[in-house]
Design an enzyme around this catalytic site. Structure first.
Site, PDB file in Angstrom:
ATOM      1  N   ASN A   1     -12.918  -3.304   2.499  1.00  0.00           N
ATOM      2  CA  ASN A   1     -13.896  -2.224   2.605  1.00  0.00           C
ATOM      3  C   ASN A   1     -14.869  -2.306   1.443  1.00  0.00           C
ATOM      4  OD1 ASN A   1     -12.669  -1.008   4.912  1.00  0.00           O
ATOM      5  ND2 ASN A   1     -11.086  -0.149   3.579  1.00  0.00           N
TER       6      ASN A   1
ATOM      7  N   ASP B   1       0.844  -1.196   0.000  1.00  0.00           N
ATOM      8  CA  ASP B   1       0.000   0.000   0.000  1.00  0.00           C
ATOM      9  C   ASP B   1       0.880   1.248   0.000  1.00  0.00           C
ATOM     10  OD1 ASP B   1      -3.211   0.540   0.974  1.00  0.00           O
ATOM     11  OD2 ASP B   1      -1.807   2.204   1.133  1.00  0.00           O
TER      12      ASP B   1
ATOM     13  N   VAL C   1     -11.137   2.760  -3.661  1.00  0.00           N
ATOM     14  CA  VAL C   1     -10.758   2.296  -5.003  1.00  0.00           C
ATOM     15  C   VAL C   1     -11.744   1.206  -5.441  1.00  0.00           C
ATOM     16  CG1 VAL C   1      -8.953   1.266  -6.409  1.00  0.00           C
ATOM     17  CG2 VAL C   1      -8.332   2.820  -4.551  1.00  0.00           C
TER      18      VAL C   1
ATOM     19  N   HIS D   1      -7.028  -5.843   2.133  1.00  0.00           N
ATOM     20  CA  HIS D   1      -5.875  -5.296   2.857  1.00  0.00           C
ATOM     21  C   HIS D   1      -5.331  -6.391   3.760  1.00  0.00           C
ATOM     22  CE1 HIS D   1      -6.840  -0.889   2.207  1.00  0.00           C
ATOM     23  NE2 HIS D   1      -8.034  -1.415   1.960  1.00  0.00           N
TER      24      HIS D   1
ATOM     25  N   HIS E   1     -10.375  -5.399  -3.415  1.00  0.00           N
ATOM     26  CA  HIS E   1      -9.049  -5.611  -2.847  1.00  0.00           C
ATOM     27  C   HIS E   1      -9.171  -6.007  -1.394  1.00  0.00           C
ATOM     28  CE1 HIS E   1     -10.112  -1.324  -2.516  1.00  0.00           C
ATOM     29  NE2 HIS E   1      -9.452  -1.320  -1.355  1.00  0.00           N
TER      30      HIS E   1
HETATM   31  P1  5GP Z   1      -9.833   1.356   0.229  1.00  0.00           P
HETATM   32  O1  5GP Z   1     -10.165   2.562   1.072  1.00  0.00           O
HETATM   33  O2  5GP Z   1     -10.421   1.479  -1.150  1.00  0.00           O
HETATM   34  O3  5GP Z   1     -10.195   0.062   0.910  1.00  0.00           O
HETATM   35  O4  5GP Z   1      -8.266   1.308   0.130  1.00  0.00           O
HETATM   36  C1  5GP Z   1      -7.552   1.784  -0.969  1.00  0.00           C
HETATM   37  C2  5GP Z   1      -6.084   1.715  -0.596  1.00  0.00           C
HETATM   38  O5  5GP Z   1      -5.336   1.916  -1.764  1.00  0.00           O
HETATM   39  C3  5GP Z   1      -5.624   2.766   0.420  1.00  0.00           C
HETATM   40  O6  5GP Z   1      -5.062   2.099   1.556  1.00  0.00           O
HETATM   41  C4  5GP Z   1      -4.586   3.583  -0.349  1.00  0.00           C
HETATM   42  O7  5GP Z   1      -3.489   3.977   0.456  1.00  0.00           O
HETATM   43  C5  5GP Z   1      -4.170   2.617  -1.454  1.00  0.00           C
HETATM   44  N1  5GP Z   1      -3.733   3.274  -2.686  1.00  0.00           N
HETATM   45  C6  5GP Z   1      -4.369   4.278  -3.339  1.00  0.00           C
HETATM   46  N2  5GP Z   1      -3.705   4.595  -4.453  1.00  0.00           N
HETATM   47  C7  5GP Z   1      -2.636   3.782  -4.511  1.00  0.00           C
HETATM   48  C8  5GP Z   1      -1.568   3.634  -5.460  1.00  0.00           C
HETATM   49  O8  5GP Z   1      -1.471   4.319  -6.466  1.00  0.00           O
HETATM   50  N3  5GP Z   1      -0.639   2.672  -5.194  1.00  0.00           N
HETATM   51  C9  5GP Z   1      -0.718   1.882  -4.075  1.00  0.00           C
HETATM   52  N4  5GP Z   1       0.249   0.976  -3.921  1.00  0.00           N
HETATM   53  N5  5GP Z   1      -1.707   1.989  -3.181  1.00  0.00           N
HETATM   54  C10 5GP Z   1      -2.655   2.938  -3.393  1.00  0.00           C
END
Ligand code: 5GP
Length: 126
Positions: free
Chosen positions: A97, A39, A106, A112, A110
């Site tokens: 999430n 991340d 996103v 985590h 996915h």
């Molecule tokens: P969500 O809130 O959708 O469950 O988590 C999205 C995750 O994607 C967040 O923890 C954020 O830090 C990570 N993230 C967003 N953009 C990027 C990126 O360009 N590269 C990487 N490696 N992680 C990302």
């Protein structure tokens, strides 16, 4: 049509772009079914994201629409990543999430994977 309450799959989402190699990421693991990478904004000493290679917006979408082979392949990949990172014995946390209340940013499904220290409460108090 996705079943998660999210709009239809958006090919321009950041994880789709990582899958296509348009944006760099620090790969931890890759196989036919999944890609795992660090991340960009880690919330624990180990914070890895594991994504299926198919176009699924969310867990709801993936669990309802993915093939059995995709579900099995992805699930095994998640376990493999945790094992390869040495997290099984100290333990780890998986989190997915979904939608507004889940805080999903996103729109590509996915998981985590957090580890590397005791992780405290399961859900933060608001
Ligand atoms: P969500 O809130 O959708 O469950 O988590 C999205 C995750 O994607 C967040 O923890 C954020 O830090 C990570 N993230 C967003 N953009 C990027 C990126 O360009 N590269 C990487 N490696 N992680 C990302």
């Amino acid at each position: 049509m996705p079943v998660s309450g999210l709009p239809p799959y958006d090919d321009s989402n950041i994880f789709a772009r990582i899958l296509r190699g348009e944006i760099p990421s620090k790969t931890v693991y890759e196989d036919e079914w999944a890609l795992a990478f660090h991340d960009i904004n880690p919330q624990a000493p180990v914070h890895v994201l594991i994504i299926p290679k198919g176009k699924y917006c969310s867990f709801a979408d993936f669990s309802a629409q993915a093939s059995e082979a995709e579900i099995v392949g992805f699930t095994r990949a998640v376990g493999m990543v945790a094992r390869q990172l040495g997290l099984e014995t100290p333990g780890y946390r998986l989190l997915a999430n979904l939608g507004e209340h889940g805080g999903q940013d996103v729109p590509h499904y996915h998981v985590h994977l957090f580890g590397g220290r005791p992780l405290g409460r399961m859900v933060a108090r608001e």
